[in-house]
Design a protein around this motif. Structure first.
Motif, PDB file in Angstrom:
ATOM      1  N   ALA A 156       0.852  -1.174   0.051  1.00 46.01           N
ATOM      2  CA  ALA A 156      -0.316  -0.188   0.373  1.00 46.01           C
ATOM      3  C   ALA A 156       0.418   0.978   0.203  1.00 46.01           C
ATOM      4  O   ALA A 156       0.601   2.109  -0.624  1.00 46.01           O
ATOM      5  N   ILE A 157       2.337   1.122   1.368  1.00 42.40           N
ATOM      6  CA  ILE A 157       2.782   2.192   1.018  1.00 42.40           C
ATOM      7  C   ILE A 157       4.097   2.372   0.141  1.00 42.40           C
ATOM      8  O   ILE A 157       5.137   0.455   0.542  1.00 42.40           O
TER       9      ILE A 157
ATOM     10  N   LYS B 178       5.953   7.269  -0.152  1.00 42.15           N
ATOM     11  CA  LYS B 178       4.754   7.315  -1.025  1.00 42.15           C
ATOM     12  C   LYS B 178       3.304   6.300  -0.738  1.00 42.15           C
ATOM     13  O   LYS B 178       3.243   5.385   0.071  1.00 42.15           O
ATOM     14  N   ASN B 179       1.954   7.198  -1.335  1.00 43.72           N
ATOM     15  CA  ASN B 179       1.206   6.386  -1.267  1.00 43.72           C
ATOM     16  C   ASN B 179       0.479   6.731   0.133  1.00 43.72           C
ATOM     17  O   ASN B 179      -0.720   6.308   0.682  1.00 43.72           O
TER      18      ASN B 179
ATOM     19  N   GLU C  46      -0.896   9.237   1.359  1.00 43.81           N
ATOM     20  CA  GLU C  46      -2.150  10.685   1.216  1.00 43.81           C
ATOM     21  C   GLU C  46      -3.613   9.222   1.865  1.00 43.81           C
ATOM     22  O   GLU C  46      -4.681  10.476   1.270  1.00 43.81           O
ATOM     23  N   SER C  47      -3.104   8.059   1.336  1.00 41.72           N
ATOM     24  CA  SER C  47      -4.745   7.273   0.824  1.00 41.72           C
ATOM     25  C   SER C  47      -4.812   6.889   2.631  1.00 41.72           C
ATOM     26  O   SER C  47      -6.356   6.081   3.290  1.00 41.72           O
TER      27      SER C  47
ATOM     28  N   SER D 230      -5.907   0.804   9.177  1.00 42.32           N
ATOM     29  CA  SER D 230      -6.687   0.215   7.814  1.00 42.32           C
ATOM     30  C   SER D 230      -7.189  -0.733   7.814  1.00 42.32           C
ATOM     31  O   SER D 230      -6.896  -1.624   8.503  1.00 42.32           O
TER      32      SER D 230
END
Length: 91
Positions: A1-2, A22-23, A25-26, A76
Motif C-alpha cells: 500500500a505504501i 509514497k501513497n 495520502e490514502s 486500515s
C-alpha cells in the motif's frame, strides 16, 4: 500500500530532505512513531500533514546522523498490521 524509503538527507539541498512516503495520502488517519536506538520516542504524528524532516518533535532540532526505528499504523481495515523498520538520517 505504501512505499517507505530508508534514508533521508537533511542537508538542505532540496533532495531527500524529508521522509517521502509514497501513497500515504490514502491513509489520513495513519499514526507514526519514530524511536532512536535507545528506544526514546523522537517523533510522532497522527496523519502525515507535515513530512518528517529528521527533527525531534520535542524541540524541533534536527536529530544526529544515525539509524532510527519506526512504527506506522495505517488504521486500515485492509492493512491491519503496522509497518515497522528503520530509516537512516544522513547529513
Amino acid at each position: 500500500a505504501i512505499v517507505i524509503p530508508n534514508v533521508i538527507t537533511v542537508n538542505g539541498d532540496g533532495t531527500n530532505d524529508t521522509w517521502e512516503i509514497k501513497n500515504i495520502e490514502s491513509f489520513p488517519n495513519a499514526e507514526f512513531l519514530i524511536y532512536n536506538r535507545w528506544g526514546n520516542l523522537v517523533w510522532k504524528s497522527s496523519g502525515y500533514p507535515k513530512k518528517w524532516d529528521g527533527s525531534n518533535y520535542r524541540n524541533g532540532e534536527v536529530l544526529p546522523e544515525g539509524t532510527y526505528f519506526y512504527i506506522i499504523n495505517l488504521h486500515s481495515q485492509i492493512y491491519t498490521e503496522p509497518y515497522t523498520g528503520w530509516v537512516q538520517i544522513v547529513k
